[in-house]
Scaffold this active site. Structure first.
Site, PDB file in Angstrom:
ATOM      1  N   LYS A  64       0.806  -1.225   0.000  1.00  0.00           N
ATOM      2  CA  LYS A  64       0.000   0.000   0.000  1.00  0.00           C
ATOM      3  C   LYS A  64       0.845   1.283   0.000  1.00  0.00           C
ATOM      4  O   LYS A  64       0.455   2.277  -0.589  1.00  0.00           O
ATOM      5  CB  LYS A  64      -0.954   0.008   1.201  1.00  0.00           C
ATOM      6  CG  LYS A  64      -2.143  -0.925   1.008  1.00  0.00           C
ATOM      7  CD  LYS A  64      -3.150  -0.775   2.132  1.00  0.00           C
ATOM      8  CE  LYS A  64      -4.318  -1.723   1.903  1.00  0.00           C
ATOM      9  NZ  LYS A  64      -5.354  -1.600   2.930  1.00  0.00           N
ATOM     10  N   ASP A 100     -10.229   2.908   1.502  1.00  0.00           N
ATOM     11  CA  ASP A 100     -10.395   2.357   2.858  1.00  0.00           C
ATOM     12  C   ASP A 100     -10.977   3.429   3.789  1.00  0.00           C
ATOM     13  O   ASP A 100     -11.725   3.121   4.709  1.00  0.00           O
ATOM     14  CB  ASP A 100      -9.037   1.903   3.439  1.00  0.00           C
ATOM     15  CG  ASP A 100      -8.599   0.554   2.879  1.00  0.00           C
ATOM     16  OD1 ASP A 100      -9.462  -0.231   2.455  1.00  0.00           O
ATOM     17  OD2 ASP A 100      -7.377   0.294   2.873  1.00  0.00           O
TER      18      ASP A 100
HETATM   19  P1  NAP Z   1      -0.620  -4.152   9.641  1.00  0.00           P
HETATM   20  O1  NAP Z   1      -0.109  -3.078   8.732  1.00  0.00           O
HETATM   21  O2  NAP Z   1       0.141  -5.411   9.836  1.00  0.00           O
HETATM   22  O3  NAP Z   1      -0.846  -3.449  11.076  1.00  0.00           O
HETATM   23  C1  NAP Z   1      -1.290  -4.133  12.211  1.00  0.00           C
HETATM   24  C2  NAP Z   1      -0.611  -3.514  13.406  1.00  0.00           C
HETATM   25  O4  NAP Z   1      -1.183  -4.095  14.590  1.00  0.00           O
HETATM   26  C3  NAP Z   1       0.896  -3.808  13.466  1.00  0.00           C
HETATM   27  O5  NAP Z   1       1.567  -2.604  13.757  1.00  0.00           O
HETATM   28  C4  NAP Z   1       1.020  -4.813  14.607  1.00  0.00           C
HETATM   29  O6  NAP Z   1       2.238  -4.687  15.300  1.00  0.00           O
HETATM   30  C5  NAP Z   1      -0.109  -4.387  15.497  1.00  0.00           C
HETATM   31  N1  NAP Z   1      -0.542  -5.440  16.408  1.00  0.00           N
HETATM   32  C6  NAP Z   1      -0.651  -6.759  16.181  1.00  0.00           C
HETATM   33  N2  NAP Z   1      -1.144  -7.389  17.278  1.00  0.00           N
HETATM   34  C7  NAP Z   1      -1.350  -6.422  18.212  1.00  0.00           C
HETATM   35  C8  NAP Z   1      -1.816  -6.425  19.546  1.00  0.00           C
HETATM   36  N3  NAP Z   1      -2.179  -7.561  20.152  1.00  0.00           N
HETATM   37  N4  NAP Z   1      -1.907  -5.254  20.207  1.00  0.00           N
HETATM   38  C9  NAP Z   1      -1.535  -4.108  19.623  1.00  0.00           C
HETATM   39  N5  NAP Z   1      -1.058  -4.022  18.367  1.00  0.00           N
HETATM   40  C10 NAP Z   1      -0.966  -5.176  17.662  1.00  0.00           C
HETATM   41  O7  NAP Z   1      -2.076  -4.595   9.193  1.00  0.00           O
HETATM   42  P2  NAP Z   1      -3.226  -3.676   8.583  1.00  0.00           P
HETATM   43  O8  NAP Z   1      -3.175  -3.686   7.103  1.00  0.00           O
HETATM   44  O9  NAP Z   1      -3.220  -2.371   9.280  1.00  0.00           O
HETATM   45  O10 NAP Z   1      -4.507  -4.551   8.964  1.00  0.00           O
HETATM   46  C11 NAP Z   1      -4.892  -4.709  10.321  1.00  0.00           C
HETATM   47  C12 NAP Z   1      -6.151  -5.581  10.395  1.00  0.00           C
HETATM   48  O11 NAP Z   1      -7.234  -4.931   9.736  1.00  0.00           O
HETATM   49  C13 NAP Z   1      -5.999  -6.951   9.701  1.00  0.00           C
HETATM   50  O12 NAP Z   1      -6.701  -7.910  10.458  1.00  0.00           O
HETATM   51  C14 NAP Z   1      -6.675  -6.754   8.369  1.00  0.00           C
HETATM   52  O13 NAP Z   1      -7.195  -7.946   7.840  1.00  0.00           O
HETATM   53  C15 NAP Z   1      -7.799  -5.801   8.769  1.00  0.00           C
HETATM   54  N6  NAP Z   1      -8.265  -4.974   7.649  1.00  0.00           N
HETATM   55  C16 NAP Z   1      -9.594  -5.009   7.354  1.00  0.00           C
HETATM   56  C17 NAP Z   1     -10.080  -4.230   6.325  1.00  0.00           C
HETATM   57  C18 NAP Z   1     -11.540  -4.283   6.001  1.00  0.00           C
HETATM   58  O14 NAP Z   1     -11.919  -3.811   4.915  1.00  0.00           O
HETATM   59  N7  NAP Z   1     -12.375  -4.778   6.875  1.00  0.00           N
HETATM   60  C19 NAP Z   1      -9.217  -3.388   5.588  1.00  0.00           C
HETATM   61  C20 NAP Z   1      -7.854  -3.367   5.934  1.00  0.00           C
HETATM   62  C21 NAP Z   1      -7.392  -4.173   6.976  1.00  0.00           C
HETATM   63  P3  NAP Z   1       3.490  -5.590  14.849  1.00  0.00           P
HETATM   64  O15 NAP Z   1       3.825  -5.157  13.455  1.00  0.00           O
HETATM   65  O16 NAP Z   1       4.511  -5.260  15.863  1.00  0.00           O
HETATM   66  O17 NAP Z   1       2.984  -7.014  14.910  1.00  0.00           O
END
Ligand code: NAP
Length: 278
Positions: A64, A100
């Site tokens: 992204k 998004d």
């Molecule tokens: P990402 O870039 O990997 O970001 C997730 C962040 O959460 C990372 O910084 C991670 O830290 C942190 N994290 C993981 N476990 C945690 C915990 N227990 N407590 C606090 N922080 C924690 O992922 P993303 O793209 O932002 O996506 C995040 C979630 O949203 C995913 O489940 C994705 O499937 C969902 N999502 C949904 C949609 C939708 O349309 N519904 C759209 C986009 C994303 P570390 O890197 O240190 O592990």
């Protein structure tokens, strides 16, 4: 036939082809949406061939942010958060946008009935999704945003970007006790981490801190009810999962590519059917 697709790594389990192909069929558009599993080191090659191969695409993890350098223009929604999730090929130019943000805001309104104006939010996670969520909340005049991530630097960096945009934002490293204290004083809790996708994932918050006035939005849509949503509902909180966000960001991308508004019920049915077959 026009071709569209999702570029990411990995993308195998994406529900986007089901949703977009159902909408193309419904509107009688001769087009197909495919998956492109592209490793980070091959992203340049993918974009070099984009204009010849594709009329548009969605972009997901981990591309992204990195995709921006290959585009001719980046719309404000994507530029301000530094992440693109939609690319439109128009008159030989590649234009990047981010649906998004609007997808999250539409789901917040339709699925949760939440008005951000003057409210306090706690957002778990500071990755790409949290960027879209928090900049969206800021655009809707949220009073304050508290960011919490396992990676303290990531949370701080997002808080700084939000503050530059005029948002009252603060950040801390994830700590369950601190999270619980913040939630007691918040109107909205958003889970933008992947925690909750797998059975046995740790509990993100103590259920006792989820008070009745708290609205809970979990970006996860598979499972449809994470432990966080189940607990929130038990406590009498309004709660929504991420299916609506997925649907609305997809519908907006579809409209940007085709100039036509898709039937969101058709897209939603296709998503639900695809989810059942996983
Ligand atoms: P990402 O870039 O990997 O970001 C997730 C962040 O959460 C990372 O910084 C991670 O830290 C942190 N994290 C993981 N476990 C945690 C915990 N227990 N407590 C606090 N922080 C924690 O992922 P993303 O793209 O932002 O996506 C995040 C979630 O949203 C995913 O489940 C994705 O499937 C969902 N999502 C949904 C949609 C939708 O349309 N519904 C759209 C986009 C994303 P570390 O890197 O240190 O592990």
């Amino acid at each position: 036939m026009r071709r569209y697709g999702l570029v990411g790594y990995p993308v195998k389990h994406s529900l986007s082809p089901a949703m977009h192909n159902a909408a193309f069929k419904d509107l009688g558009i001769d087009a197909e949406y495919e998956l492109f599993e592209v490793k980070p080191q091959d992203l340049g090659e993918f974009f070099a061939a984009f204009k010849e191969r594709l009329a548009g695409a969605n972009v997901t993890i981990p591309h992204k942010e990195a995709s921006i350098e290959y585009l001719d223009e980046v719309k404000e929604a994507a530029g301000s958060i530094g992440a693109v999730n939609t690319v439109i090929s128009e008159n030989g130019r590649l234009i990047g946008d981010n649906t998004d943000v609007s997808g999250f805001l539409e789901a917040l309104k339709n699925d949760l009935g939440f008005k951000a104006d003057g409210k306090k939010a706690v957002v778990l996670g500071a990755g790409g999704a949290a960027r879209a969520v928090t900049f969206g909340l800021h655009a809707q005049n949220i009073k304050s945003v508290f960011l919490i991530d396992l990676d303290a630097r990531k949370a701080a960096s997002l808080a700084i970007d939000l503050a530059k945009a005029g948002c009252d934002a603060a950040a801390i490293k994830y700590d369950k006790d601190a999270v619980d204290g913040l939630i007691l004083n918040a109107d909205l809790l958003v889970n933008a981490t992947p925690c909750g996708m797998k059975e046995g994932d740790p509990e993100l918050v103590d259920a006792r801190s989820m008070h009745k006035g708290l609205a809970v939005f979990d970006l996860i849509y598979n499972p449809a009810k994470t432990a966080l949503i189940r607990e929130a509902e038990k406590r009498g909180c309004r709660a929504a999962n991420g299916l609506g966000m997925l649907l609305y960001q997809g519908a907006k991308a579809f409209e940007l590519w085709t100039g036509k508004r898709p039937n969101s019920n058709v897209m939603k049915e296709a998503l639900i059917k695809a989810l059942r077959s996983i």
